[in-house]
Each structure stands twice: as C-alpha cells, then as structure tokens.
Motif scaffolding. Structure first.
Motif, short mmCIF file in Angstrom:
data_model
loop_
_atom_site.label_atom_id
_atom_site.label_comp_id
_atom_site.label_asym_id
_atom_site.label_seq_id
_atom_site.Cartn_x
_atom_site.Cartn_y
_atom_site.Cartn_z
N SER A 427 0.83 -1.21 0.00
CA SER A 427 0.00 0.00 0.00
C SER A 427 0.87 1.26 0.00
N GLY A 428 2.07 1.13 0.52
CA GLY A 428 3.09 2.17 0.32
C GLY A 428 2.89 3.52 0.95
N TYR A 429 1.80 4.20 0.68
CA TYR A 429 1.72 5.60 1.07
C TYR A 429 1.60 5.81 2.58
N LEU A 430 1.94 7.01 3.00
CA LEU A 430 1.86 7.36 4.41
C LEU A 430 0.47 7.90 4.73
N THR A 431 -0.12 7.40 5.79
CA THR A 431 -1.40 7.91 6.22
C THR A 431 -1.58 7.65 7.70
N PHE A 432 -2.15 8.60 8.41
CA PHE A 432 -2.50 8.38 9.82
C PHE A 432 -3.82 9.06 10.12
N PHE A 433 -4.28 9.88 9.16
CA PHE A 433 -5.52 10.63 9.32
C PHE A 433 -6.01 10.95 7.93
N CYS A 434 -7.32 10.99 7.74
CA CYS A 434 -7.86 11.16 6.39
C CYS A 434 -9.13 11.98 6.47
N LEU A 505 -14.04 4.84 10.36
CA LEU A 505 -14.81 4.38 9.21
C LEU A 505 -14.15 3.11 8.73
N ASN A 506 -14.93 2.09 8.50
CA ASN A 506 -14.36 0.81 8.06
C ASN A 506 -13.67 0.89 6.71
N THR A 507 -14.10 1.85 5.88
CA THR A 507 -13.57 1.93 4.52
C THR A 507 -12.31 2.79 4.46
N CYS A 508 -11.88 3.33 5.59
CA CYS A 508 -10.75 4.25 5.59
C CYS A 508 -9.50 3.55 6.12
N VAL A 509 -8.42 3.60 5.34
CA VAL A 509 -7.21 2.83 5.68
C VAL A 509 -6.62 3.22 7.05
N LYS A 539 -26.68 7.86 7.23
CA LYS A 539 -28.10 7.50 7.15
C LYS A 539 -28.83 8.61 6.39
N GLU A 540 -29.79 8.20 5.61
CA GLU A 540 -30.56 9.21 4.88
C GLU A 540 -31.41 10.01 5.85
N ASN A 541 -31.73 11.23 5.47
CA ASN A 541 -32.59 12.13 6.25
C ASN A 541 -31.96 12.62 7.55
N ASP A 542 -30.95 11.92 8.03
CA ASP A 542 -30.32 12.35 9.28
C ASP A 542 -29.20 13.33 8.98
N LYS A 543 -28.98 14.22 9.92
CA LYS A 543 -27.80 15.08 9.80
C LYS A 543 -26.58 14.19 9.99
N PRO A 544 -25.63 14.20 9.04
CA PRO A 544 -24.49 13.29 9.18
C PRO A 544 -23.75 13.52 10.50
N LEU A 545 -23.29 12.43 11.08
CA LEU A 545 -22.62 12.48 12.38
C LEU A 545 -21.43 13.42 12.36
N HIS A 546 -20.65 13.37 11.27
CA HIS A 546 -19.43 14.19 11.25
C HIS A 546 -19.77 15.67 11.21
N GLU A 547 -20.95 16.00 10.66
CA GLU A 547 -21.34 17.41 10.67
C GLU A 547 -21.84 17.81 12.05
N ALA A 548 -22.60 16.92 12.67
CA ALA A 548 -23.12 17.21 14.00
C ALA A 548 -21.98 17.46 14.99
N LEU A 549 -20.90 16.71 14.84
CA LEU A 549 -19.78 16.84 15.79
C LEU A 549 -18.64 17.65 15.22
N SER A 550 -18.83 18.25 14.07
CA SER A 550 -17.79 18.91 13.28
C SER A 550 -16.48 18.13 13.27
N LEU A 551 -16.57 16.90 12.78
CA LEU A 551 -15.39 16.06 12.57
C LEU A 551 -14.94 16.27 11.13
N GLU A 552 -13.68 16.63 10.97
CA GLU A 552 -13.21 16.84 9.60
C GLU A 552 -12.71 15.55 8.97
N GLY A 553 -12.46 14.55 9.81
CA GLY A 553 -11.95 13.30 9.26
C GLY A 553 -11.83 12.23 10.32
N VAL A 554 -11.25 11.11 9.92
CA VAL A 554 -11.03 9.99 10.83
C VAL A 554 -9.60 9.48 10.65
N PRO A 555 -9.02 8.77 11.61
CA PRO A 555 -9.51 8.53 12.96
C PRO A 555 -9.35 9.77 13.84
#
Ligand code: ZN
Ligand code: ZN
Ligand code: ZN
Length: 667
Positions: A427-434, A505-509, A539-555
């Motif tokens: 996978s090579g690349y450096l990542t610790f936050f996305c 997020l499960n889909t985030c390396v 989830k549809e119709n719901d305010k996304p969690l990351h917006e509610a908590l002002s999360l810019e990314g994970v982890p």
C-alpha cells in the motif's frame, strides 16, 4: 536554552579528569540551584550540559547552556523528589571534555507525606524505602499503607521504612505510593512512583525446516526493560502431543539460532525461554507450531523491500514534521512545517508508486539447476521463465491497498507444482488521518499527501489537544452491536471515569489501522477508562454524524470528563502499537494533569521543543530532503528521462485538475 529529556549514557566519555566539585542548593522558592564554577572549560568546549535525574521515577532531563554560564536553576522538578545532578562540558560533537561530581538534593514536598523512593529494581523484586517528613513526629504516626496501582497492598507499622515487592510481572507498569495515617486521623501520601518491572522484551522467533530433516529456529534481539539483562537462551521442543522432546541450552546471550538435526516428519511446537540475569526468573515466547518434512523440496519464498532505507527515512521525517506542526503555536513555523511536509510526502509518493522488492527463492532440492521457475502473481502465471539457479529476483509491484499474493511454479514438477504463496503488503503511502468524507470525492485513496491540502483549507486546526475551555458534547444515539440496543453518548454514569471516544470508518485505511491499536490499548488498560469506538454510517434524512460533531476526518479522538464535556480533541500520529500506547498514555496523563508515565516519550519532547529548536530541525530536514531527492534521480535514471518527455508533451486529465491547482501554491 533548550531543555529535553535524554538518555544520559548516550554521551560518550573521552576524558578521565577528576570530577570537579559542584554546589546544589534549594532556593527560597524551593527551586534547585546548581553552581559549577569550578568545572574546567578548555577552548574546544561548546556547551555545558546539566543532567538531572529523579531517583523517584528515574526520569532524566538535560539542559544545554552556553559554555560561559556558571550556574542555573533547574526547571521541571517535581515536589518531594530526590535528584541526582551533574554537569558536563562537551565539544561540538557532544563528546564529554570535563564532568563534575554527582550531587544529590531533595525538593520540598507539597505536604507532610513521606518521601518514597525505589532503591533497587531487579526482575525479582523492587525495593522501596521511605522517610517521614521532618515536620511529622514518629509518635504522631499510626501506620503506613502501601498502595500499588490504586489498591492497598499492605498495612505497615509506623517504625517501618522499607518494603520489598516481589510479585511483579516483567514489562508491566506499576505505580507505588505510601500513605501515612496519623493518629489524629489525617492522611498524607507520598508522590507516586512509576516503575516498569525490569526484564527484557520477547523477540520474534522463526522456524525453517531445512532439507527435510533439519529444523532451524532463530530469533531476534530483545530490548532491555528498566535495565533488565539476559543470562541465557534455552529452546524447548515438544512433539504434537505436547511431550518435551529436547531442551537445547542454556545458550549464551549472544546465541540467536539453534539447529536441530535428524528431525522426523511431523508437527512440532517450540518455546524459547529467556533466563534473566541476576534473577531466578525467565520469560517465555508464545508456543509456536512448525511443520517439518513436508513440501521442503519446493522452493521457499521470502522477500525484502529494496528501497526500504529511503522510505523509512522519509517516513520518519514526515512523522517528525507532523508531530512538530501539531505541537507548535507559531503560524510561520506551522506553514514551514506544512510546506516541507508536502515536499517530503511528494518524494515519498514517488518512492512508493512502484513498490520494489527483492524476492528470494530458496531451494532445498539438489536438482534445482535443471529446474525453471515461473512467477505467479495473484494466481496468474507469467510467461517469462526464471532459471533454477536464480536465488534473488528483483520485482516491481504497482502500489495498491490490497496485498499481493506471490508464488512460483516449478518445472519439471517433481515434488509438487507450486511453492507456498506469500503475501506482500504494497500500500506504500503514508497515512495516519484522512479527511475521508470530502477526500474521496477528489482522490481515490487515503494518502496523507491528499489529506494535507484539504486540511489547509480549514479554518480551525484539526488537532487541538487539551482544550482551554471544555466544550459541550452533542448527545448522539449509538447502536451498540454487542448489547443489541441503542445507547447515548455521553452517558451519565455514577463511576468517575474519563471516556475516550474513537471515531472511525471501516472503509478508511488509517482508521482501520488505528482501530486495532485502540482495541489493543483498551484491552491492556481495562477499567481505567470507558472506551467507545464509533463507526460512522451515513443515514438518509439524518444530519451526518461528522457534521453534528464537526469532525473533519477519521480517525479522531475525543476525551470526555465526568460531566460528559470534551476536554481533549485531536488525533494520534503513531507508526506502530508501542508508539501508539506511549502517545495515548501521554494524552491521558495530560488530561489527568499527572506526569507522563513514559520516560522517553516523544510527545513530551515535542511539548518542550522551542521555536529555535524547531527552526534548526527544519533546516536539517530540508537538507536531508534535498539529498534524498538527488539520490532518487541518481538511482532512477529512466524515470527522469520520462519526466523530460512529459515536459514536451503534457497530458492533462480533468480528474486530476483539482490536485494540480492545489500543488501550484507551493512552487
Ligand atoms: Zn553528563
Ligand atoms: Zn480515508
Ligand atoms: Zn509524554
């Protein structure tokens, strides 16, 4: 003046001059004052270095001062600790030219609590000694209580001044405290002492079956924990029923491999015993299974990364820049860090476009001269044949998130057709936050190289650390998979424990990587905190969690206080589990306003890094980057020719246009 923690023994001694006397005293404010005016300082002396070490928790500090200085106050001393102080004069390469004597001095305690210290720590026991404070009369004391990790270990009479703890486990952390119970009902405690139980770490072991009937078992180096040492290694070999077949050893501490001959075909289990020096104790590796006698005529594949040295260096530089940036307040320095980070990550990206490995083909068959191999990548056999005499085969693999499966086929197929497949991480690349929520609109992966420009658009820094003012936490409903019910965070419980929230997020390396670190940390520090990992599902119709908590990314991590308010928010940049644990310990110590428990904590160093130090570091990193860049073009002549062609004919894809725009702001 720069101050940082250091390993005292790393300074090389070249002088055998008699140590000069040194004066230490307590100022009226209770600070330690050191005077070394008698220390010789010849012309080649560059700096004076003050070393001081707490005999309570073994934490060392150094202060570097100009060669002309003759005295100084010590900062960062703890109340009630006994310190050992000495001063050295060093030359430009930190070689010691002259050294003073060692002096001891105790700082004033905060209360009437006894002064506790560790006088000896071995794998077998930790020897504790304490002295009552001068203000307390012996007749006032009812008894002492020894507290280990928050629990009462033993009650001791008032005349007692020492205790030997002998039931510790190697490598585990202990906090010792002695409580004085007075006859008038008052209680006073000593300062807590952190001790990691002495011993050594258990190395990785490896077993290879050779020529059908020989078994070679090897292991790596152990790391000393709190001055623990190795006396000998003994290998225990068991048959499939668990019966001991043979014991090889004791072998010297230098021994790293054992050959066992005339082994019958079958399945075996081995355990490496590491006997500790000056101790009756041993530590043991986990039982490991090994199969002997089958498939051994087929080639065995192993591999190593070809440019791992440069990759490692660039990765380390990038991690250094990330931590430095997240811990400095100066806007200009943050910009400089990010600019250089961009350069380092771009170069690292070029190094990892293709992951280069050296495939080693080990054949035990004597007929290998007559054989030919064919490489199999992900189950697809390549046309090109490799002569059976080849032992090392360089290979380039395109970078991707999923590991490659490699094997070789053998013709003629005398003993089978294929070697055992091996899995190669590329996978090579450096990542610790996305900044995953936005990032994946413009980029295919979670590389930090793509995260950085997104991050720079934000108004507020992502990593905030300890908040000056605690922040209310939006109440969120979570579905607890294990308990099969909905729970609320923050939850209000009676127990007074901090809550650590981990968003992923499960889909985030990088989030996936840190989930395993977080789970491991939680399992080793059970009961101390409430751990909650929150998987974000849209989830549809719901305010996304990351917006509610002002999360810019994970982890992303929040630490909540007893009232459910956010006291710390930020991220962790660690390359592996051990480093992650040290960072987490540091963060939680910061939140609890106690001393960081790790003697050589990287984050502590960043906290005390001055702007001047950082500027020096940045200049050095710039130089290193330029060297690595030159080296990159030297070792890849065809690549640079390709780049020239691209200058003549430029092909632009609309898909990449956003990236191009962002990178122009750096050049
Ligand atoms: Zn020294
Ligand atoms: Zn991601
Ligand atoms: Zn720390």
């Amino acid at each position: 003046m720069s101050e940082f923690q250091s390993d005292v023994s790393s300074y090389e001694t070249t002088s055998s001059n008699l140590p000069a006397p040194i004066d230490v005293e307590l100022s009226s404010q209770g600070n330690i004052f050191v005077d070394w005016n008698q220390l010789a300082r010849p012309a080649n002396v560059r700096h004076c270095i003050i070393h001081y070490r707490s005999l309570n928790n073994n934490q060392s500090h150094t202060i570097r001062v100009s060669r002309k200085k003759q005295n100084s106050y010590l900062r960062k001393t703890q109340p009630g600790h006994l310190y050992e102080v000495h001063v050295c004069a060093v030359d430009s390469s930190d070689r010691i030219i002259a050294a003073s004597q060692c002096a001891q001095i105790q700082t004033r305690g905060e209360n009437e609590g006894p002064r506790l210290r560790v006088t000896e720590a071995t794998p077998d026991y930790v020897w504790l000694e304490w002295k009552k404070s001068d203000e307390v009369h012996l007749t006032d004391i009812k008894m002492y209580k020894l507290v280990i990790n928050g629990e009462t270990k033993v009650i001791l009479p008032s005349e007692e001044t020492r205790y030997v703890v002998s039931d510790g486990n190697v490598g585990e952390k202990y906090v010792f405290q002695i409580e004085m119970l007075r006859k008038d009902g008052k209680i006073a405690s000593s300062v807590p002492i952190h001790v990691t139980w002495p011993g050594v770490t258990i190395p990785k072991t490896q077993a290879i079956c050779h020529a059908c009937k020989e078994l070679m078992i090897s292991w790596g180096d152990s790391t000393s924990i709190n001055n623990g040492n190795i006396e000998s290694y003994t290998l225990h070999l068991y048959d499939s029923k668990g019966e001991l077949l043979t014991k090889v050893g004791p072998n010297s501490p230098e021994c790293r491999e054992v050959w066992i001959k005339d082994v019958d075909k079958g399945v075996y289990t081995y355990i490496l015993e590491i006997k500790l020096a000056n101790s009756n104790k041993s530590v043991y590796s986990k039982p490991t299974r090994v199969e002997c006698g089958s498939d051994s005529r087929l080639p065995i594949l192993t591999y190593e990364y070809s440019d791992s040295m440069e990759k490692k260096e660039l990765t380390d530089l990038a991690h250094h820049l990330i931590s430095a940036r997240d811990n400095t307040k100066s806007k200009t320095l943050i910009d400089r860090c990010e600019h250089q980070l961009q350069q380092i990550l771009s170069l690292l990206n070029r190094y990892t476009e293709k992951v280069r490995i050296n495939l080693k083909i080990q054949s035990n068959s004597t007929e290998h001269v007559l054989q030919t191999y064919r490489l199999i990548i992900d189950g697809v056999e390549l046309d090109k044949s490799i002569p059976g005499t080849v032992k090392q085969y360089p290979l380039e693999l395109a970078r991707r998130d999923e590991p490659y499966k490699l094997a070789v086929s053998v013709t003629p197929a005398l003993y089978g057709t294929q070697s055992k497949p091996i899995s190669v991480e590329a996978s090579g690349y450096l990542t610790f936050f996305c900044t995953h929520f936005d990032q994946h609109k413009s980029s295919a992966g979670c590389a930090y190289l793509d995260t950085l420009p997104c991050e720079q658009q934000l108004r507020r820094p992502i990593h905030q650390g300890l908040l000056k003012v605690t922040q209310a936490m939006e109440t969120i409903d979570l579905y607890d998979l294990r308990a099969n019910k909905t729970v609320q965070v923050p939850s209000f419980r009676k127990e007074r424990r901090l809550t650590i929230l981990f968003f992923y997020l499960n889909t985030c390396v990088p989030a996936r990587h840190q989930l395993t670190y977080f789970a491991d940390y939680a399992s080793h520090n059970r009961g101390k905190y409430i751990y909650t990992s929150i998987h974000y599902i849209e989830k549809e119709n719901d305010k996304p969690l990351h917006e509610a908590l002002s999360l810019e990314g994970v982890p992303m991590y929040f630490v909540l206080d007893f009232a459910g308010r956010i006291v710390w928010r930020g991220r962790i940049c660690a390359q592996e589990q051990v480093e992650y644990n040290v960072h987490m310990d540091h963060i939680l110590a910061e939140v609890n306003t106690i001393q960081c428990p790790s003697p050589d904590c990287e984050l502590c160093r960043y906290c005390s890094l001055t702007d001047a130090d950082l500027k020096e570091d940045l200049t050095e990193i710039e130089l290193k980057h330029n060297l690595l860049l030159q080296q990159f073009f030297r070792t890849r002549p065809t690549k640079s020719a390709g780049a020239k062609e691209n200058r003549r004919q430029r092909v632009v894809s609309l898909k990449d246009s956003t990236k191009t725009m962002i990178s122009t702001q750096y050049h």
